[in-house]
Design a protein around this motif. Structure first.
Motif, mmCIF file in Angstrom:
data_model
loop_
_atom_site.group_PDB
_atom_site.id
_atom_site.type_symbol
_atom_site.label_atom_id
_atom_site.label_comp_id
_atom_site.label_asym_id
_atom_site.label_seq_id
_atom_site.Cartn_x
_atom_site.Cartn_y
_atom_site.Cartn_z
ATOM 1 N N ILE A 169 0.836 -1.208 0.000
ATOM 2 C CA ILE A 169 0.000 0.000 0.000
ATOM 3 C C ILE A 169 0.864 1.248 0.000
ATOM 4 C CG2 ILE A 169 -1.636 1.362 1.365
ATOM 5 C CD1 ILE A 169 -2.891 -1.294 2.271
ATOM 6 N N LEU A 170 1.857 1.281 0.880
ATOM 7 C CA LEU A 170 2.739 2.451 0.968
ATOM 8 C C LEU A 170 3.547 2.632 -0.308
ATOM 9 C CD1 LEU A 170 3.849 4.786 2.628
ATOM 10 C CD2 LEU A 170 5.526 3.198 3.603
ATOM 11 N N ALA A 171 4.077 1.517 -0.849
ATOM 12 C CA ALA A 171 4.869 1.603 -2.080
ATOM 13 C C ALA A 171 4.016 2.123 -3.229
ATOM 14 C CB ALA A 171 5.457 0.235 -2.428
ATOM 15 N N GLY A 172 2.793 1.603 -3.355
ATOM 16 C CA GLY A 172 1.912 2.056 -4.418
ATOM 17 C C GLY A 172 1.476 3.496 -4.233
ATOM 18 N N PHE A 173 1.190 3.870 -2.989
ATOM 19 C CA PHE A 173 0.764 5.247 -2.693
ATOM 20 C C PHE A 173 1.872 6.239 -3.039
ATOM 21 C CE2 PHE A 173 0.289 8.885 0.195
ATOM 22 C CZ PHE A 173 -1.021 9.254 -0.099
ATOM 23 N N ASN A 174 3.105 5.900 -2.693
ATOM 24 C CA ASN A 174 4.232 6.780 -3.005
ATOM 25 C C ASN A 174 4.431 6.914 -4.513
ATOM 26 O OD1 ASN A 174 4.782 7.300 -0.319
ATOM 27 N ND2 ASN A 174 6.275 5.647 -0.137
ATOM 28 N N LYS A 175 4.253 5.806 -5.238
ATOM 29 C CA LYS A 175 4.371 5.877 -6.697
ATOM 30 C C LYS A 175 3.271 6.741 -7.294
ATOM 31 C CE LYS A 175 6.770 1.516 -7.755
ATOM 32 N NZ LYS A 175 7.060 1.073 -6.385
ATOM 33 N N GLY A 185 1.788 9.199 -5.944
ATOM 34 C CA GLY A 185 2.032 10.596 -5.603
ATOM 35 C C GLY A 185 3.137 11.242 -6.414
ATOM 36 N N SER A 186 3.966 10.427 -7.065
ATOM 37 C CA SER A 186 5.054 10.977 -7.890
ATOM 38 C C SER A 186 5.162 10.161 -9.172
ATOM 39 C CB SER A 186 6.368 10.956 -7.113
ATOM 40 O OG SER A 186 6.658 9.645 -6.644
ATOM 41 N N ILE A 187 4.030 9.981 -9.836
ATOM 42 C CA ILE A 187 3.963 9.077 -10.978
ATOM 43 C C ILE A 187 4.858 9.534 -12.120
ATOM 44 C CG2 ILE A 187 1.994 10.154 -12.144
ATOM 45 C CD1 ILE A 187 2.493 6.375 -11.571
ATOM 46 N N GLU A 188 5.015 10.850 -12.304
ATOM 47 C CA GLU A 188 5.872 11.349 -13.384
ATOM 48 C C GLU A 188 7.335 10.993 -13.133
ATOM 49 O OE1 GLU A 188 5.188 15.490 -13.872
ATOM 50 O OE2 GLU A 188 3.132 15.239 -14.630
ATOM 51 N N ALA A 207 2.095 1.048 -9.853
ATOM 52 C CA ALA A 207 1.534 1.788 -8.721
ATOM 53 C C ALA A 207 0.179 1.237 -8.313
ATOM 54 C CB ALA A 207 1.424 3.268 -9.076
ATOM 55 N N LEU A 208 -0.705 1.013 -9.287
ATOM 56 C CA LEU A 208 -2.047 0.513 -8.975
ATOM 57 C C LEU A 208 -2.014 -0.934 -8.498
ATOM 58 C CD1 LEU A 208 -4.060 2.100 -11.921
ATOM 59 C CD2 LEU A 208 -4.126 2.757 -9.505
ATOM 60 N N THR A 209 -1.134 -1.723 -9.084
ATOM 61 C CA THR A 209 -1.000 -3.117 -8.644
ATOM 62 C C THR A 209 -0.607 -3.183 -7.177
ATOM 63 O OG1 THR A 209 -0.425 -3.950 -10.847
ATOM 64 C CG2 THR A 209 0.306 -5.259 -8.960
ATOM 65 N N GLU A 210 0.388 -2.382 -6.793
ATOM 66 C CA GLU A 210 0.853 -2.401 -5.403
ATOM 67 C C GLU A 210 -0.192 -1.820 -4.459
ATOM 68 O OE1 GLU A 210 5.680 -2.134 -6.199
ATOM 69 O OE2 GLU A 210 4.569 -0.322 -5.676
ATOM 70 N N PHE A 211 -0.781 -0.697 -4.831
ATOM 71 C CA PHE A 211 -1.733 -0.034 -3.934
ATOM 72 C C PHE A 211 -3.004 -0.871 -3.757
ATOM 73 C CE2 PHE A 211 -5.107 3.153 -3.089
ATOM 74 C CZ PHE A 211 -4.614 3.631 -1.888
ATOM 75 N N LEU A 212 -3.643 -1.259 -4.854
ATOM 76 C CA LEU A 212 -4.884 -2.030 -4.765
ATOM 77 C C LEU A 212 -4.619 -3.456 -4.272
ATOM 78 C CD1 LEU A 212 -6.654 -0.837 -8.040
ATOM 79 C CD2 LEU A 212 -6.994 -0.021 -5.696
ATOM 80 N N GLY A 213 -3.491 -4.022 -4.701
ATOM 81 C CA GLY A 213 -3.146 -5.366 -4.232
ATOM 82 C C GLY A 213 -2.888 -5.390 -2.741
#
Length: 208
Positions: free
Chosen positions: A39-45, A47-50, A76-82
């Motif tokens: 969740i944290l890894a995906g959220f951080n991605k 937040g700084s997707i560019e 990012a979505l895989t990590e956050f939603l997963g």
């Protein structure tokens, strides 16, 4: 001899019966360990997707991957939603498959060149470590850094929360997460402790 074996078998069966109501604790522990990390890894991605896309695509200081914007969003979505799915225990067997793929890609593209270990501690060196040279170099740099900090800084204060080290950045963490996800692929979210269990039970797919 047969009587002895029979007695042991009865005791062992009782032992297994005692464990059966608690067998969901193992998958629950894996889920609650991995879920917040993803969740944290995906959220951080997100937040700084560019920046993530730039790192994925740049061949000089990044990974040089094709379609970096698409891959950044997918990761990012895989990590956050997963990660959310793991915490809830919902769709666990489905959620771990893209997460395992993400960890495999990360291990090969971002960490493989640094060998196995994430930290350069010789006491932890595995026989399959293929970048022992980096461990030796990191330890030399660690010693030099400690010398400089002792000479020019308040070393006692700086190390109050833990000793300094040099990150080797090998595949160790990605491989460990992959294996933990692999275990969840076969066990599922866990008996009694996941939404998957109660959904399947409500549909009559499981015994009580």
């Amino acid at each position: 001899m047969d009587g002895s074996n029979s007695g042991f078998n009865r005791i062992y069966r009782r032992f297994l019966n005692l464990l059966r109501p608690l067998e969901g604790l193992g998958p629950l522990g894996l889920r609650l360990f991995l879920g917040p990390i993803f969740i944290l890894a995906g959220f951080n991605k997100l937040g700084s997707i560019e920046d993530v896309a730039a790192w994925f695509g740049n061949p000089d200081w990044g990974l040089g991957l094709p379609a970096p914007v698409l891959l950044a969003w997918l990761a990012a979505l895989t990590e956050f939603l997963g990660g959310i799915a793991l915490v809830l225990g919902l769709g666990v067997r489905l959620a771990v498959i893209p997460l395992m793929f993400t960890m495999a890609v990360a291990a090969v593209t971002a960490h493989w060149q640094y060998g196995w270990h994430a930290l350069p501690e010789q006491t932890l060196m595995m026989p399959w470590e293929w970048r022992k040279d980096l461990i030796e170099e990191a330890l030399v740099r660690k010693e030099k850094a400690v010398e400089l900090l002792k000479e020019h800084g308040n070393y006692a204060w700086l190390t109050e929360a833990g000793n300094f080290t040099v990150l080797k950045n090998g595949i160790e963490f990605a491989a460990t997460y992959f294996l933990m996800l692999l275990a969840l692929l076969f066990t599922g979210g866990g008996r009694f402790v996941s939404l998957d269990y109660w959904v399947a039970r409500r549909r009559g797919l499981l015994e009580s």
